[in-house]
Design an enzyme around this catalytic site. Sequence first.
Site, PDB file in Angstrom:
ATOM      1  N   ARG A 167      27.614  33.573  40.207  1.00  0.00           N
ATOM      2  CA  ARG A 167      28.941  33.833  40.759  1.00  0.00           C
ATOM      3  C   ARG A 167      29.357  32.781  41.776  1.00  0.00           C
ATOM      4  NH1 ARG A 167      29.028  39.649  39.700  1.00  0.00           N
ATOM      5  NH2 ARG A 167      31.016  40.592  40.207  1.00  0.00           N
ATOM      6  N   ARG A 195      45.038  53.036  36.422  1.00  0.00           N
ATOM      7  CA  ARG A 195      43.817  53.848  36.366  1.00  0.00           C
ATOM      8  C   ARG A 195      43.630  54.650  37.662  1.00  0.00           C
ATOM      9  NH1 ARG A 195      38.918  50.574  34.439  1.00  0.00           N
ATOM     10  NH2 ARG A 195      37.656  50.928  36.275  1.00  0.00           N
ATOM     11  N   ARG A 205      36.109  55.700  41.851  1.00  0.00           N
ATOM     12  CA  ARG A 205      35.094  54.797  42.394  1.00  0.00           C
ATOM     13  C   ARG A 205      35.632  54.035  43.587  1.00  0.00           C
ATOM     14  NH1 ARG A 205      32.478  51.028  37.897  1.00  0.00           N
ATOM     15  NH2 ARG A 205      32.515  49.578  39.631  1.00  0.00           N
ATOM     16  N   ARG A 249      38.319  41.384  45.440  1.00  0.00           N
ATOM     17  CA  ARG A 249      37.347  40.835  44.488  1.00  0.00           C
ATOM     18  C   ARG A 249      37.963  39.720  43.641  1.00  0.00           C
ATOM     19  NH1 ARG A 249      34.707  45.302  41.134  1.00  0.00           N
ATOM     20  NH2 ARG A 249      33.205  43.686  40.698  1.00  0.00           N
TER      21      ARG A 249
HETATM   22  P1  AMP Z   1      29.660  43.677  39.182  1.00  0.00           P
HETATM   23  O1  AMP Z   1      29.133  44.978  38.682  1.00  0.00           O
HETATM   24  O2  AMP Z   1      29.134  42.508  38.414  1.00  0.00           O
HETATM   25  O3  AMP Z   1      31.153  43.650  39.287  1.00  0.00           O
HETATM   26  O4  AMP Z   1      29.102  43.510  40.679  1.00  0.00           O
HETATM   27  C1  AMP Z   1      29.400  44.419  41.701  1.00  0.00           C
HETATM   28  C2  AMP Z   1      29.204  43.773  43.069  1.00  0.00           C
HETATM   29  O5  AMP Z   1      27.835  43.361  43.211  1.00  0.00           O
HETATM   30  C3  AMP Z   1      29.993  42.509  43.305  1.00  0.00           C
HETATM   31  O6  AMP Z   1      31.310  42.781  43.756  1.00  0.00           O
HETATM   32  C4  AMP Z   1      29.163  41.809  44.368  1.00  0.00           C
HETATM   33  O7  AMP Z   1      29.347  42.397  45.643  1.00  0.00           O
HETATM   34  C5  AMP Z   1      27.759  42.127  43.919  1.00  0.00           C
HETATM   35  N1  AMP Z   1      27.203  41.090  43.005  1.00  0.00           N
HETATM   36  C6  AMP Z   1      26.892  41.243  41.692  1.00  0.00           C
HETATM   37  N2  AMP Z   1      26.410  40.094  41.172  1.00  0.00           N
HETATM   38  C7  AMP Z   1      26.430  39.184  42.184  1.00  0.00           C
HETATM   39  C8  AMP Z   1      26.094  37.813  42.290  1.00  0.00           C
HETATM   40  N3  AMP Z   1      25.635  37.111  41.236  1.00  0.00           N
HETATM   41  N4  AMP Z   1      26.252  37.217  43.498  1.00  0.00           N
HETATM   42  C9  AMP Z   1      26.703  37.881  44.573  1.00  0.00           C
HETATM   43  N5  AMP Z   1      27.055  39.171  44.547  1.00  0.00           N
HETATM   44  C10 AMP Z   1      26.933  39.826  43.364  1.00  0.00           C
END
Ligand code: AMP
Length: 193
Positions: free
Chosen positions: A88, A127, A135, A146
Amino acid sequence: MRLILIGPPGAGKGTQAQRLVERHGLVQLSTGDMLRSAVKAGTPVGKRAQVIMDRGDLVPDDIMVEIIADRLEQPDSAGGFILDGFPRTVAQAEALTRLLRDKGLKLDAVIEIAANEDTLISRIEKRARETGGARADDTVETLKKRLKVYREQTAPVADYYRRQGALRSVDGMKSMDEVTKAIEGHLSAATTA
Ligand code: AMP
């Protein structure tokens, strides 16, 4: 097959990853899922991550790289994987390049699910209205945060792979099935190349 799926929150990354798992027998390495398990289990990493995730920010690179390095050591990753939600940041992408190089592994494709921010926001607003906002991270404000984090920190990851000629882009605003078809098209091109 070893793949990366990149795309903004709400673009359907998780659904597409799930479909690729079913069709190609790959393991889905979702860093979001890994962090949510750590939060649920109440581990030190989970406790640190929870606040950051609730804010819509990114968990620090060193933690994420360690999590993914450990996960790639598990025997189930050997048959191929889809990275969903990692890398990311460009620093994570660089660390992944080193990790894979040390293991003598190559990526087959990096797929970007491109999406329009305004459309993603109106979808989530709809939604939230329909469900009453179940959530915490689905609230409109968090999504906007985000998306900003995505634009500033993750979009450069797509550029990193684009410069290497590895990026394949699909239009995430099409229907779920059309997106799947476009991804499959890229994958057969990549694996026959
Ligand atoms: P996701 O389910 O992929 O949308 O991830 C949910 C949250 O987890 C994100 O908004 C970040 O806060 C954290 N997160 C997930 N993957 C990463 C990553 N590769 N680097 C940093 N934070 C992450």
